[in-house]
Design an enzyme around this catalytic site. Sequence first.
Site, short mmCIF file in Angstrom:
data_model
loop_
_atom_site.label_atom_id
_atom_site.label_comp_id
_atom_site.label_asym_id
_atom_site.label_seq_id
_atom_site.Cartn_x
_atom_site.Cartn_y
_atom_site.Cartn_z
N SER A 26 0.84 -1.19 0.00
CA SER A 26 0.00 0.00 0.00
C SER A 26 0.88 1.24 0.00
O SER A 26 2.02 1.23 0.47
CB SER A 26 -0.89 0.02 1.24
N ASP A 27 0.33 2.33 -0.56
CA ASP A 27 0.92 3.63 -0.26
C ASP A 27 0.73 3.86 1.24
O ASP A 27 -0.03 3.16 1.91
CB ASP A 27 0.25 4.72 -1.08
N TRP A 28 1.43 4.86 1.77
CA TRP A 28 1.47 5.04 3.22
C TRP A 28 0.10 5.43 3.77
O TRP A 28 -0.44 6.49 3.45
CB TRP A 28 2.55 6.06 3.56
#
Length: 818
Positions: A311-313
């Site tokens: 995932s992106d952050w």
Amino acid sequence: MPFVLGALLALLPALAVAQVNASYPAPSTLSTYYTIPVSPVAFTPIPTPSDPPPIPGIFPSAAPSNPPPVSPDPQVVPDFGPAWEIALEKAAVKVANFTLEEKVNVTTGVYPTTRCVGNIAPVYPIEGRGWPGLCLMDSPLGVRYADFVTAFPAGINTAATWNRAMIRLRGLYMGQEFVGKGVNVQLGPMMNMGKNAQGGRNWEGFGADPFLAGEAAYETILGMQQAGVQGCAKHYINNEQEFDRTQESNTVDDRTEHEIYAHPFMRSVMAGVASVMCSYDLINGTYACENDKTLNQILKMEFGFQGYVMSDWAATRSTMGATAGLDMTMPGDINFGTNSSYFGGNLTTFVENGTISMDRLNDMATRILAGWYLLGQDSPTFPPTNFNAFNITDPATNERVDVMADHYTIVREIGAASTILLKNVENTLPLKGVRSLVMVGSDAGPDLRGPNGYPDRGGDDGVLAMGWGSGSDNFPWLISPLEAIQARARLDHTLVSWFLEDFDYAGVATAVTGQQLAIVFVNSDSGEGYIDVDGNEGDRRNLTAWHGGDELILTVAANNNNTIVVTHSVGPLIIEPWIDHPNITAVLWAGVPGQEVGNSLVDILYGSWTPSGRLPYTIARNASDYPSQLVLGGYPQDILSINYTQGLFIDYRWFDAMGITPRYEFGFGMSYTTFEYSGLSISTVPNYDSYDTELINNWEAGLPNPLGIGSTTALWLHTPLYVVSFKVTNTGSYYGGEIPQLYVHFPASASEPPSVLKGFTNLNLAPGETQTATITLNRYDLSIWDVVAQGWVKPSDTITFTIGASSRDGRLYGTIPA
């Protein structure tokens, strides 16, 4: 080949053509979005792609450490399948010895308890189960939050070179620096499309065309992973604006998704990329990090991706995202600093109660460890992390390892090779015999706070060499034009002065009067939305030069009849207020070229490098000419609905179809010399792939390829089919590089834009020299996505093509053999 409006409307998808207005339209919103129900989900592993045996010279077995040699006209399709097979086998053996909690820990970031922006904790060496964990670090242009690292040119400049060798070398040098710092995963390259000219992070990517972006992503990943760092293709997918990026749903039709936005990610998979980062936004009403269609069906099945999805952050939306294809959550917390995770203990519980199968957890952990094995990071010589991203000044945790080597050389070369000459009246450039010059504008000089004075480069009061946000890194030094031009002036005995106050127009007028040459510098900045710079919350508020740049240029030009404009910009600007001014004799478009910005500019100004850069996007005459605008407004809780109504018609494709004349078209760039094209021929490449004969015959008959594991990355689609050959002659008086470009023109029945980039190459020629160039086409290049059959199909009727110096400067014309 402009289309009339009526014809265009017939070609676009069912979604209507975008209404482009000078002001932003009122946003529409979604009242709900899809969430995965919490109920047991069966898991069937996605098989690995079935490829034919290696074919020497065409489909050779390859490993990341030994990619095929770079070529201006790639004809080799590397087979990373055997390397993935070995890595997956090793990973499966290792994971089989892990406990349930250890497997879950492999998928769950820990933040910020260690040294990197993303961390996977080690599995401690008990009973042979040991594994050191992972360090994940920004950015796509260098090691963020570290010292003694290089600030490379941004992706947009790299693409503007249209030079595969430079793109590959930049990737290799970046990878070496990440490995030297003990980083396992470089969070890049970024390859979202420059769909919106004002998009805040466009500069991190490779422009507004999927083919160009795909080739740049491909070469970057081959270079990075050759050095031993895992690449991470991001942000998957449709993350084209910063405003409300976590609260926007992008409505994209299937054909557009495949042909435009997914293409660079497909090329990344073909380069053997180890990981892919899913984005913050929703696609067609479902969040990207739990979107079964984009993650499982397109990426893992259709593209045959064997690595892992992170995932992106804080982009993970639920524990059930694991069933839709998410393998790793970053940074681990649901939100920064919450000390709670959708994975971690929640994932453990879901596996224990049967909601998520143990087989799926094994698949997640195996994919993650396979990336580690694929890149040879199990070697005892792989360095441990030797810096602290959260405390760069701490001598106990930052060992200050110098990884820069001589990488400044490629920074300077790409800076020059990506500088685009837009105007050059009566051969003003290259400079000769200049007795006096003045530099005007804050962009000519150093930042007032030093090169790293603004956190994450979130400020702009000197020369612009990169945008802001997580896509940045620290400058080891920053050579401004002020310094570099003075150093050259010393050699030439040129008198130099400067005036760096942007808004003191009376002072500017006085400073430039009587000077033989005035060089005026302007810029335009953007970045990630968590930083607001002068009201620009990531995305640019408009397409005008910052710091009153238009008025600054006009003031200089009104008082000096030999004015050169230098623009450092993250993307297009509207330059109509001044571009035709008779006293503006030259314009250089220099982008955001990294730490050697001034030296690169000097190389161009004085002719050490003949300009060869080409625009990776269109510069319009009016902002309203672009087919896509930012979608703003709404309330914090709203899900903005963003309809990709322009379909396949982004950037130059729209301008061509609508008959809109740009100021400078995609692919444009002038030179100090001139080139002639001649001798066009096209030949068919013999088929050495007997394994796929039936599929090839079906394609020739106009039948779509069947949807299956790796069906879009299949060998037979991507091996050479035709070689287009032609001659290029340098008819001028300077040594220089030329960038021939091939645009395919599909028949009207295919409902494609008038011209579609499908190839480019580069040549360097001495005056009077002639070289033969080739551009290779494959079946994929000549296919369109069939939404009903879910496969790639050859259009019926005749396909033609143009070889030229830009999207609108055709030189040679041909027809694809029937």
